[in-house]
Design a protein around this motif. Sequence first.
Motif, PDB file in Angstrom:
ATOM      1  N   THR A 135      27.202  36.933  45.403  1.00 42.97           N
ATOM      2  CA  THR A 135      28.125  37.463  44.411  1.00 42.97           C
ATOM      3  C   THR A 135      28.363  38.950  44.677  1.00 42.97           C
ATOM      4  OG1 THR A 135      27.341  35.882  42.762  1.00 42.97           O
ATOM      5  CG2 THR A 135      28.541  37.798  41.953  1.00 42.97           C
ATOM      6  N   ARG A 136      29.623  39.333  44.886  1.00 43.11           N
ATOM      7  CA  ARG A 136      29.960  40.714  45.235  1.00 43.11           C
ATOM      8  C   ARG A 136      30.585  41.484  44.070  1.00 43.11           C
ATOM      9  NH1 ARG A 136      26.737  41.695  49.394  1.00 43.11           N
ATOM     10  NH2 ARG A 136      27.213  40.424  51.249  1.00 43.11           N
ATOM     11  N   HIS A 137      31.443  40.825  43.294  1.00 48.15           N
ATOM     12  CA  HIS A 137      32.148  41.508  42.212  1.00 48.15           C
ATOM     13  C   HIS A 137      32.358  40.555  41.049  1.00 48.15           C
ATOM     14  CE1 HIS A 137      33.507  43.792  45.836  1.00 48.15           C
ATOM     15  NE2 HIS A 137      33.344  44.830  45.034  1.00 48.15           N
ATOM     16  N   VAL A 138      32.670  41.124  39.898  1.00 46.95           N
ATOM     17  CA  VAL A 138      33.219  40.379  38.773  1.00 46.95           C
ATOM     18  C   VAL A 138      34.507  41.076  38.366  1.00 46.95           C
ATOM     19  CG1 VAL A 138      30.967  39.565  38.007  1.00 46.95           C
ATOM     20  CG2 VAL A 138      31.902  41.671  37.035  1.00 46.95           C
ATOM     21  N   THR A 139      35.311  40.411  37.555  1.00 45.59           N
ATOM     22  CA  THR A 139      36.591  40.984  37.149  1.00 45.59           C
ATOM     23  C   THR A 139      36.397  41.887  35.935  1.00 45.59           C
ATOM     24  OG1 THR A 139      37.056  38.995  35.861  1.00 45.59           O
ATOM     25  CG2 THR A 139      37.944  39.088  38.074  1.00 45.59           C
ATOM     26  N   HIS A 140      37.026  43.061  35.961  1.00 46.81           N
ATOM     27  CA  HIS A 140      36.898  44.033  34.875  1.00 46.81           C
ATOM     28  C   HIS A 140      38.256  44.564  34.445  1.00 46.81           C
ATOM     29  CE1 HIS A 140      32.601  44.586  34.369  1.00 46.81           C
ATOM     30  NE2 HIS A 140      32.422  44.743  35.670  1.00 46.81           N
ATOM     31  N   ASP A 141      38.368  44.889  33.163  1.00 43.89           N
ATOM     32  CA  ASP A 141      39.425  45.764  32.675  1.00 43.89           C
ATOM     33  C   ASP A 141      38.790  47.130  32.412  1.00 43.89           C
ATOM     34  OD1 ASP A 141      38.039  45.537  30.233  1.00 43.89           O
ATOM     35  OD2 ASP A 141      39.412  44.015  29.474  1.00 43.89           O
ATOM     36  N   ARG A 142      39.539  48.045  31.849  1.00 46.92           N
ATOM     37  CA  ARG A 142      39.000  49.393  31.672  1.00 46.92           C
ATOM     38  C   ARG A 142      37.849  49.427  30.662  1.00 46.92           C
ATOM     39  NH1 ARG A 142      41.245  53.779  33.415  1.00 46.92           N
ATOM     40  NH2 ARG A 142      40.969  54.992  31.490  1.00 46.92           N
ATOM     41  N   ARG A 143      37.932  48.591  29.639  1.00 44.74           N
ATOM     42  CA  ARG A 143      36.883  48.589  28.617  1.00 44.74           C
ATOM     43  C   ARG A 143      35.581  47.991  29.158  1.00 44.74           C
ATOM     44  NH1 ARG A 143      36.945  48.948  22.957  1.00 44.74           N
ATOM     45  NH2 ARG A 143      39.227  49.001  22.975  1.00 44.74           N
ATOM     46  N   THR A 144      35.666  46.810  29.787  1.00 43.14           N
ATOM     47  CA  THR A 144      34.433  46.196  30.295  1.00 43.14           C
ATOM     48  C   THR A 144      33.860  46.996  31.455  1.00 43.14           C
ATOM     49  OG1 THR A 144      35.602  44.705  31.833  1.00 43.14           O
ATOM     50  CG2 THR A 144      35.215  43.913  29.585  1.00 43.14           C
ATOM     51  N   ALA A 145      34.743  47.626  32.253  1.00 47.86           N
ATOM     52  CA  ALA A 145      34.254  48.455  33.356  1.00 47.86           C
ATOM     53  C   ALA A 145      33.488  49.663  32.831  1.00 47.86           C
ATOM     54  CB  ALA A 145      35.428  48.909  34.220  1.00 47.86           C
TER      55      ALA A 145
END
Length: 466
Positions: A300-310
């Motif tokens: 697992t390399r990444h997950v998806t983010h928006d500005r808030r979750t990031a």
Amino acid sequence: MSTPQEDLATAAVEAVGRALPGADVTVEADRHEVALTRFAGSVIHQNVAEDVTTVRVLVHHEGRTAAGSASVVGAGDLDRLVERVAASTRVAPADPSWPGLLAPVDPAHATPPDEATAHASPTDRAEVVRAFVDGAAGLETAGYCRTTHRHSALASSAGQLVSGRAAECGLAGVARAEATEGRADGVARAMPLRLADLDGTALGARAAAKARAWAEPVELEPGRYEVVLEPDAVSDLLTNLAFGAFNGKAVNERRSFVRVGASQFDPAVTVVDDPLAVGVGYDSQGTPRQRLVLVEDGVTRHVTHDRRTAAEAGTTSTGHDAENRFGTGPSARHLGIVPTDGFDAVADEADGPAADASVAALVAGVERGLLVTDFWYTRVLDPRTLSITGLTRNGVWLVEDGRVTRPVKNFRFTQAYEQALAPGNVRAVGRTATPIPGDTYTATSPRFSCPALHLASWNFTGGASG
């Protein structure tokens, strides 16, 4: 020269600024042209189209955040939307995790829309349907062909102003054959980037071959079976992985099994989200989209983010903010498992239940197991492991010594999707990927790139009747 969507988004930002001076404001203005040609009994019975402009407003003012959307026809509609969102902002609860607005930035370069698809006529879609019906060679057929065209613009009080266009198309159809006990259905779906690449004849022939081969199925005992999942079934895995596993909000809240840096999947599995292949080059917060490798050779390399979750995770947005900002969280809508020989290959046709050559190659490696066409009515039992229950449909067959030997009645299954793709359970990944459409009716339907999968074990818990 500005577009009508840019003018509308800019006007909404200015209107909110007058109502709430100093507010952080982001506005999206989207014009969606969606056309759907439905057929049943091998005859087109409905052709519908809608052309709707929707404005979505997000406001943060004095520590409070609110959002709203509305279809906009005239100036009064926009004024009412702004008044409603401004009023909601004044009474909204405190929002200490507000991540702020993005500074102006250029969108990523996305694949330009195919103009013939964007401006497809009812006749164009009817020709695809006609080809599907002809390909089914006399079997009763039903389904739909759809095209969409999106004009989008985003403006913010931080000075951001970007716009883009996208077009999509898709077909899903079934062919039905009379059988001794009821009827047998076969299915075919595809979602290429161009309507010209939507081969109705091949899809109709594929659905018909499955329907004819699923006559007089036998009932097998439940249990764990070796399986080959066809692309339509794999699309359900990807749907649940996108919304429930790789979703940054689910990961932050520890509702997901995904852990960045861990070897959680079989080394044969590489998963990529590629929104730039089709779509607008920015998300609903103005962040440039990107081709994102979520899993590489099982890691697992990444997950998806928006500005808030990031911000909550101490990282940066991946450009996956969704329209439903306060709901399900950022999700991948163009997810794909990378096939063994490339990402965008087109499957060759083959006869019988294994409807393309890539699937037939996987079936040849099965000692005793099941070939599964499709899943449906799937529901999450445990989000932490993505334990799912659901049903098979549109064709199941017993495979013995690498050959399809008999049709099988539908099963109910209960399977943790985490375990389905875990190290040691993925015996092979198909060499081609089929683009499968998601939701029929939404203007921005997900598009999943699905190869067939040969899995060592899948847990079938009973017959479809209970």
